[in-house]
Scaffold this active site. Structure first.
Site, PDB file in Angstrom:
ATOM      1  N   GLU A   1     -69.778  51.932 -21.807  1.00 35.03           N
ATOM      2  CA  GLU A   1     -70.265  51.472 -23.127  1.00 35.03           C
ATOM      3  C   GLU A   1     -71.360  52.385 -23.665  1.00 35.03           C
ATOM      4  OE1 GLU A   1     -71.058  50.315 -20.264  1.00 35.03           O
ATOM      5  OE2 GLU A   1     -73.157  49.669 -20.229  1.00 35.03           O
TER       6      GLU A   1
ATOM      7  N   ARG B   1     -76.110  47.868  -3.598  1.00 32.10           N
ATOM      8  CA  ARG B   1     -76.878  48.061  -4.845  1.00 32.10           C
ATOM      9  C   ARG B   1     -77.750  49.310  -4.751  1.00 32.10           C
ATOM     10  NH1 ARG B   1     -80.246  42.927  -6.199  1.00 32.10           N
ATOM     11  NH2 ARG B   1     -80.688  44.146  -8.061  1.00 32.10           N
TER      12      ARG B   1
ATOM     13  N   HIS C   1     -71.297  53.263 -16.758  1.00 32.74           N
ATOM     14  CA  HIS C   1     -71.499  52.612 -18.065  1.00 32.74           C
ATOM     15  C   HIS C   1     -70.624  53.215 -19.170  1.00 32.74           C
ATOM     16  CE1 HIS C   1     -74.925  50.056 -17.017  1.00 32.74           C
ATOM     17  NE2 HIS C   1     -75.207  51.015 -16.141  1.00 32.74           N
TER      18      HIS C   1
ATOM     19  N   ARG D   1     -78.840  53.802 -11.761  1.00 32.64           N
ATOM     20  CA  ARG D   1     -79.161  52.960 -10.579  1.00 32.64           C
ATOM     21  C   ARG D   1     -77.920  52.193 -10.141  1.00 32.64           C
ATOM     22  NH1 ARG D   1     -83.497  48.999 -11.170  1.00 32.64           N
ATOM     23  NH2 ARG D   1     -83.465  48.827  -8.949  1.00 32.64           N
TER      24      ARG D   1
ATOM     25  N   CYS E   1     -71.508  47.994 -13.801  1.00 24.83           N
ATOM     26  CA  CYS E   1     -72.704  48.154 -12.986  1.00 24.83           C
ATOM     27  C   CYS E   1     -73.237  46.799 -12.488  1.00 24.83           C
ATOM     28  CB  CYS E   1     -73.744  48.960 -13.754  1.00 24.83           C
ATOM     29  SG  CYS E   1     -74.884  49.779 -12.647  1.00 24.83           S
TER      30      CYS E   1
ATOM     31  N   GLU F   1     -79.921  43.908 -14.622  1.00 23.63           N
ATOM     32  CA  GLU F   1     -80.446  43.615 -13.280  1.00 23.63           C
ATOM     33  C   GLU F   1     -79.642  42.427 -12.760  1.00 23.63           C
ATOM     34  OE1 GLU F   1     -82.064  44.891 -10.325  1.00 23.63           O
ATOM     35  OE2 GLU F   1     -82.672  45.911 -12.169  1.00 23.63           O
ATOM     36  N   SER F   2     -78.807  42.700 -11.764  1.00 20.46           N
ATOM     37  CA  SER F   2     -77.843  41.668 -11.356  1.00 20.46           C
ATOM     38  C   SER F   2     -78.512  40.395 -10.841  1.00 20.46           C
ATOM     39  CB  SER F   2     -76.872  42.222 -10.323  1.00 20.46           C
ATOM     40  OG  SER F   2     -77.563  42.801  -9.250  1.00 20.46           O
TER      41      SER F   2
HETATM   42  N1  GLN Z   1     -79.549  48.389 -10.161  1.00 21.70           N
HETATM   43  C1  GLN Z   1     -79.049  47.291 -10.906  1.00 21.70           C
HETATM   44  C2  GLN Z   1     -78.728  46.094 -10.003  1.00 21.70           C
HETATM   45  O1  GLN Z   1     -78.718  46.231  -8.837  1.00 21.70           O
HETATM   46  C3  GLN Z   1     -77.800  47.682 -11.668  1.00 21.70           C
HETATM   47  C4  GLN Z   1     -78.122  48.776 -12.640  1.00 21.70           C
HETATM   48  C5  GLN Z   1     -77.276  48.803 -13.874  1.00 21.70           C
HETATM   49  O2  GLN Z   1     -76.632  47.825 -14.256  1.00 21.70           O
HETATM   50  N2  GLN Z   1     -77.308  49.931 -14.541  1.00 21.70           N
HETATM   51  O3  GLN Z   1     -78.495  45.044 -10.484  1.00 21.70           O
END
Ligand code: GLN
Length: 185
Positions: A164, A100, A162, A127, A82, A52-53
Site C-alpha cells: 500500500e 516479529r 507494504h 520492521r 506486516c 503495531e500488532s
Molecule cells: N513491528 C511491527 C509489529 O511487530 C510490525 C511493523 C509494521 O506493520 N510495519 O507489530
C-alpha cells in the site's frame, strides 16, 4: 456506489490504514474504515493494515472485535500487511509462525525488488516479521532471500511488506480478484 457492488473494509484501530484506503480508491473502490463489529457485516473483504500488532490486538479485544473477526474470516477474504499478517497468525486465521521485527530495528527497514506472478516491483519492509514456518495448506506467492514474504491460504492473503506504500497495485488487485471469486462462489 462501490466497484461492482463490492464493499471493502480496512481495519482502522491503529497503524497504516490510510494508505490502504488510498490504494483501494485508486483502484476504483470506495473502502470503509472498520472499527465496530457491525461494520464487518457490510463488508465483502477486510484489510488488516500494518502498525503495531500488539496494539491492534489489544484495541480489537477492547472493541469486542476478536470473535467477529474470526467469524468474518470464515466467510470472506482478509488481507494482512506486516502487523496485519502477524495478527492473522496470532488469531489462527493464517497457519504460519512469524518472528516479529525479524530484520532488526526501524533503521533496518529496506526496499528491495521481489517478484509476484512474474511481475517485478519494489517491496518496502518496515520492521517486518519473517514467516518462519508454514502450514501445509499455505501457498507461497513471493519470496525475498529465500524466505516467504507473501502467502495465501484459501481466500486469505498476507504480506510481510507494504504494497500500500508503493504505487504498484498488483497485490491489491490480486486480492480483490479473490473477493470477486468468493462473491461468485
Ligand atoms: N513491528 C511491527 C509489529 O511487530 C510490525 C511493523 C509494521 O506493520 N510495519 O507489530
Amino acid at each position: 456506489m462501490h466497484k461492482e457492488g463490492t464493499n471493502i473494509g480496512v481495519l482502522a484501530l491503529q497503524g497504516g490504514f490510510a494508505p490502504h484506503i488510498h490504494m483501494l480508491q485508486s483502484l476504483g473502490y470506495r473502502p470503509r474504515e472498520v472499527r465496530y463489529a457491525y461494520e464487518l457485516d457490510l463488508c465483502h473483504g477486510l484489510i488488516l493494515p500494518g502498525g503495531e500488532s500488539t496494539t491492534i490486538y489489544i484495541q480489537a479485544q477492547r472493541m469486542n472485535l476478536l470473535e467477529p473477526l474470526l467469524r468474518f474470516a470464515k466467510r470472506a477474504p482478509l488481507f494482512g500487511t506486516c502487523a496485519g499478517a502477524i495478527l492473522m497468525a496470532k488469531l489462527g486465521i493464517l497457519d504460519v509462525n512469524v518472528e516479529r521485527n525479524a530484520y532488526g530495528r526501524q533503521i533496518a527497514s529496506f526496499c528491495e525488488p521481489i517478484s509476484f506472478q512474474k511481475h517485478c516491483f519494489s517491496a518496502l519492509f518496515i520492521r517486518a516479521p519473517i514467516i518462519r514456518e508454514l502450514g501445509s495448506t499455505v501457498e507461497v506467492l513471493a519470496t525475498h532471500q529465500g524466505m516467504p514474504v507473501c502467502v495465501q491460504q484459501g481466500h486469505h492473503l498476507a504480506a510481510t511488506f507494504h504494497p500500500e506504500l508503493t504505487e504498484d497495485g498488483t497485490i491489491h488487485r490480486y486480492w480483490l480478484e479473490q473477493i470477486k471469486q468468493n462473491q461468485e462462489a
